[in-house]
Scaffold this motif. Sequence first.
Motif, PDB file in Angstrom:
ATOM      1  N   CYS A 258      24.550  -4.650 -56.235  1.00 38.69           N
ATOM      2  CA  CYS A 258      23.714  -5.704 -56.180  1.00 38.69           C
ATOM      3  C   CYS A 258      24.451  -6.729 -55.461  1.00 38.69           C
ATOM      4  CB  CYS A 258      23.103  -6.170 -57.527  1.00 38.69           C
ATOM      5  SG  CYS A 258      21.902  -4.606 -57.958  1.00 38.69           S
ATOM      6  N   VAL A 259      25.487  -7.046 -56.024  1.00 42.54           N
ATOM      7  CA  VAL A 259      26.250  -8.288 -55.580  1.00 42.54           C
ATOM      8  C   VAL A 259      26.806  -8.094 -54.100  1.00 42.54           C
ATOM      9  CG1 VAL A 259      28.565  -9.487 -55.684  1.00 42.54           C
ATOM     10  CG2 VAL A 259      27.320  -9.052 -57.668  1.00 42.54           C
ATOM     11  N   CYS A 260      27.318  -6.657 -53.746  1.00 50.34           N
ATOM     12  CA  CYS A 260      27.426  -6.588 -52.296  1.00 50.34           C
ATOM     13  C   CYS A 260      26.221  -6.703 -51.473  1.00 50.34           C
ATOM     14  CB  CYS A 260      28.118  -5.175 -52.487  1.00 50.34           C
ATOM     15  SG  CYS A 260      29.936  -5.069 -52.839  1.00 50.34           S
ATOM     16  N   ALA A 261      25.081  -6.374 -51.927  1.00 53.30           N
ATOM     17  CA  ALA A 261      23.877  -6.343 -50.941  1.00 53.30           C
ATOM     18  C   ALA A 261      23.613  -7.933 -50.759  1.00 53.30           C
ATOM     19  CB  ALA A 261      22.737  -5.935 -51.822  1.00 53.30           C
ATOM     20  N   LEU A 262      23.837  -8.989 -51.632  1.00 55.87           N
ATOM     21  CA  LEU A 262      23.736 -10.099 -51.392  1.00 55.87           C
ATOM     22  C   LEU A 262      24.716 -10.733 -50.628  1.00 55.87           C
ATOM     23  CD1 LEU A 262      22.144 -12.593 -52.356  1.00 55.87           C
ATOM     24  CD2 LEU A 262      24.015 -12.932 -54.282  1.00 55.87           C
ATOM     25  N   LEU A 263      26.170 -10.366 -50.785  1.00 55.24           N
ATOM     26  CA  LEU A 263      27.204 -10.823 -49.873  1.00 55.24           C
ATOM     27  C   LEU A 263      27.079 -10.332 -48.476  1.00 55.24           C
ATOM     28  CD1 LEU A 263      30.192 -10.632 -52.676  1.00 55.24           C
ATOM     29  CD2 LEU A 263      28.808 -12.763 -51.773  1.00 55.24           C
ATOM     30  N   ASN A 264      26.440  -9.152 -48.298  1.00 53.99           N
ATOM     31  CA  ASN A 264      26.424  -8.522 -46.778  1.00 53.99           C
ATOM     32  C   ASN A 264      25.365  -9.340 -45.938  1.00 53.99           C
ATOM     33  OD1 ASN A 264      27.748  -6.708 -45.081  1.00 53.99           O
ATOM     34  ND2 ASN A 264      25.736  -5.467 -45.175  1.00 53.99           N
ATOM     35  N   GLY A 265      24.723 -10.386 -46.530  1.00 50.86           N
ATOM     36  CA  GLY A 265      23.765 -10.868 -45.735  1.00 50.86           C
ATOM     37  C   GLY A 265      22.291 -10.690 -46.099  1.00 50.86           C
TER      38      GLY A 265
ATOM     39  N   GLY B 289      20.608 -11.587 -48.593  1.00 51.73           N
ATOM     40  CA  GLY B 289      19.932 -12.479 -49.245  1.00 51.73           C
ATOM     41  C   GLY B 289      19.223 -12.128 -50.572  1.00 51.73           C
ATOM     42  N   THR B 290      18.375 -13.141 -51.013  1.00 52.77           N
ATOM     43  CA  THR B 290      17.559 -12.707 -52.255  1.00 52.77           C
ATOM     44  C   THR B 290      16.411 -11.605 -52.062  1.00 52.77           C
ATOM     45  OG1 THR B 290      16.003 -14.665 -51.742  1.00 52.77           O
ATOM     46  CG2 THR B 290      17.930 -15.076 -53.150  1.00 52.77           C
ATOM     47  N   PRO B 291      16.003 -11.212 -50.895  1.00 57.29           N
ATOM     48  CA  PRO B 291      15.257  -9.966 -50.918  1.00 57.29           C
ATOM     49  C   PRO B 291      15.682  -8.893 -51.266  1.00 57.29           C
ATOM     50  CG  PRO B 291      14.794 -11.523 -49.034  1.00 57.29           C
ATOM     51  CD  PRO B 291      15.857 -12.193 -49.385  1.00 57.29           C
ATOM     52  N   SER B 292      17.163  -8.515 -50.529  1.00 55.83           N
ATOM     53  CA  SER B 292      17.889  -7.508 -50.936  1.00 55.83           C
ATOM     54  C   SER B 292      18.592  -7.347 -52.457  1.00 55.83           C
ATOM     55  CB  SER B 292      19.007  -7.235 -50.035  1.00 55.83           C
ATOM     56  OG  SER B 292      19.958  -8.326 -50.199  1.00 55.83           O
ATOM     57  N   LEU B 293      18.463  -8.373 -52.928  1.00 59.17           N
ATOM     58  CA  LEU B 293      19.136  -8.576 -54.208  1.00 59.17           C
ATOM     59  C   LEU B 293      17.991  -8.179 -55.068  1.00 59.17           C
ATOM     60  CD1 LEU B 293      21.276  -9.323 -56.369  1.00 59.17           C
ATOM     61  CD2 LEU B 293      20.247 -11.692 -56.301  1.00 59.17           C
ATOM     62  N   LEU B 294      16.730  -8.576 -54.696  1.00 62.23           N
ATOM     63  CA  LEU B 294      15.569  -8.361 -55.604  1.00 62.23           C
ATOM     64  C   LEU B 294      15.243  -6.776 -55.612  1.00 62.23           C
ATOM     65  CD1 LEU B 294      13.180  -8.965 -57.485  1.00 62.23           C
ATOM     66  CD2 LEU B 294      11.685  -9.331 -55.177  1.00 62.23           C
ATOM     67  N   VAL B 295      15.216  -6.296 -54.425  1.00 60.24           N
ATOM     68  CA  VAL B 295      15.038  -4.855 -54.251  1.00 60.24           C
ATOM     69  C   VAL B 295      16.205  -3.854 -54.769  1.00 60.24           C
ATOM     70  CG1 VAL B 295      14.959  -2.943 -52.433  1.00 60.24           C
ATOM     71  CG2 VAL B 295      13.700  -5.141 -52.055  1.00 60.24           C
ATOM     72  N   GLY B 296      17.397  -4.544 -54.817  1.00 60.46           N
ATOM     73  CA  GLY B 296      18.455  -3.723 -55.414  1.00 60.46           C
ATOM     74  C   GLY B 296      18.542  -3.726 -56.845  1.00 60.46           C
ATOM     75  N   SER B 297      17.965  -5.040 -57.290  1.00 66.64           N
ATOM     76  CA  SER B 297      18.227  -4.744 -58.810  1.00 66.64           C
ATOM     77  C   SER B 297      16.930  -3.978 -59.343  1.00 66.64           C
ATOM     78  CB  SER B 297      17.885  -6.393 -59.395  1.00 66.64           C
ATOM     79  OG  SER B 297      18.746  -7.176 -58.852  1.00 66.64           O
ATOM     80  N   VAL B 298      15.727  -4.064 -58.621  1.00 67.11           N
ATOM     81  CA  VAL B 298      14.700  -3.033 -59.126  1.00 67.11           C
ATOM     82  C   VAL B 298      15.129  -1.774 -58.847  1.00 67.11           C
ATOM     83  CG1 VAL B 298      12.393  -2.539 -58.515  1.00 67.11           C
ATOM     84  CG2 VAL B 298      12.952  -4.525 -58.568  1.00 67.11           C
ATOM     85  N   ALA B 299      15.836  -1.124 -57.726  1.00 67.85           N
ATOM     86  CA  ALA B 299      16.325   0.166 -57.788  1.00 67.85           C
ATOM     87  C   ALA B 299      17.331   0.532 -58.565  1.00 67.85           C
ATOM     88  CB  ALA B 299      17.129   0.120 -56.335  1.00 67.85           C
ATOM     89  N   GLY B 300      18.067  -0.456 -58.989  1.00 69.56           N
ATOM     90  CA  GLY B 300      19.349  -0.454 -59.957  1.00 69.56           C
ATOM     91  C   GLY B 300      18.617   0.085 -61.263  1.00 69.56           C
ATOM     92  N   ALA B 301      17.756  -0.909 -61.681  1.00 69.41           N
ATOM     93  CA  ALA B 301      17.246  -0.563 -63.003  1.00 69.41           C
ATOM     94  C   ALA B 301      16.388   0.479 -62.912  1.00 69.41           C
ATOM     95  CB  ALA B 301      16.012  -1.896 -63.277  1.00 69.41           C
ATOM     96  N   ALA B 302      15.883   1.009 -61.923  1.00 69.44           N
ATOM     97  CA  ALA B 302      14.985   2.327 -61.889  1.00 69.44           C
ATOM     98  C   ALA B 302      16.316   3.455 -62.182  1.00 69.44           C
ATOM     99  CB  ALA B 302      14.566   2.505 -60.532  1.00 69.44           C
ATOM    100  N   VAL B 303      17.032   3.618 -61.398  1.00 69.65           N
ATOM    101  CA  VAL B 303      18.029   4.914 -61.726  1.00 69.65           C
ATOM    102  C   VAL B 303      18.776   4.593 -63.131  1.00 69.65           C
ATOM    103  CG1 VAL B 303      18.509   5.023 -59.270  1.00 69.65           C
ATOM    104  CG2 VAL B 303      19.871   3.791 -60.560  1.00 69.65           C
ATOM    105  N   LEU B 304      18.852   3.442 -63.649  1.00 66.26           N
ATOM    106  CA  LEU B 304      19.691   3.240 -64.633  1.00 66.26           C
ATOM    107  C   LEU B 304      18.624   3.750 -66.151  1.00 66.26           C
ATOM    108  CD1 LEU B 304      21.774   0.064 -64.663  1.00 66.26           C
ATOM    109  CD2 LEU B 304      22.663   2.605 -64.735  1.00 66.26           C
ATOM    110  N   CYS B 305      17.480   3.598 -65.863  1.00 62.66           N
ATOM    111  CA  CYS B 305      16.361   3.981 -66.960  1.00 62.66           C
ATOM    112  C   CYS B 305      15.915   5.603 -66.736  1.00 62.66           C
ATOM    113  CB  CYS B 305      14.936   3.198 -66.574  1.00 62.66           C
ATOM    114  SG  CYS B 305      15.102   1.345 -66.806  1.00 62.66           S
ATOM    115  N   VAL B 306      16.403   6.232 -65.986  1.00 61.79           N
ATOM    116  CA  VAL B 306      16.111   7.807 -65.974  1.00 61.79           C
ATOM    117  C   VAL B 306      16.434   8.635 -67.311  1.00 61.79           C
ATOM    118  CG1 VAL B 306      16.435   9.953 -64.656  1.00 61.79           C
ATOM    119  CG2 VAL B 306      15.921   7.599 -63.600  1.00 61.79           C
TER     120      VAL B 306
END
Length: 170
Positions: A131-138, A140-157
């Motif tokens: 998530c941090v790398c998604a933000l730092l790679n340019g 922005g907040t849209p990719s941080l939001l999508v990445g956070s939702v994706a991360g929460a999804a895989v960690l909830c399985v």
Amino acid sequence: MTPALPLLLLGLVDSAFSGFRAYAGRDARIRKHRRNVRSAGRGLAVGAVLLLAPAVVAGLLLVTAADRERTYADLTAGALGYLLPLAVYAAAVLLSLAAYFTLPFRAGTLAMVIGLGPLTLLRPLAVATACVCALLNGGGTPSLLVGSVAGAAVLCVEPLVHRRWYGEVQ
């Protein structure tokens, strides 16, 4: 090529492993190949449903964006940043699995214990790093939001599979 396909594949493979982990250690039978496959399939099914959430969030971001091309470029840049730490993590997991399957029994077991054990515990850190790398790679907040939702999804399985099918002692 869009990085969405490799990320989806990583998420689905991780979901299958999560389903297996939810079942692992619950059955003392020696021959349980069919049960292992079924538990991985359950994880894959749950993960496939949960991974719809980041796709929906990305779609909503694109539909509601004032500048769709810029938002798409941000999401693509963020996805590339998200992919890098996860690819490194996946390579470490594959190396540990390869050692387990190719080395003699004791060495393979040691590789499993010192490799996959800690790597499993580091999964949330790998997702947070992505998530941090998604933000730092340019991205922005849209990719941080999508990445956070994706991360929460895989960690909830794994918890969802465990609670649904393996919560009670069999």
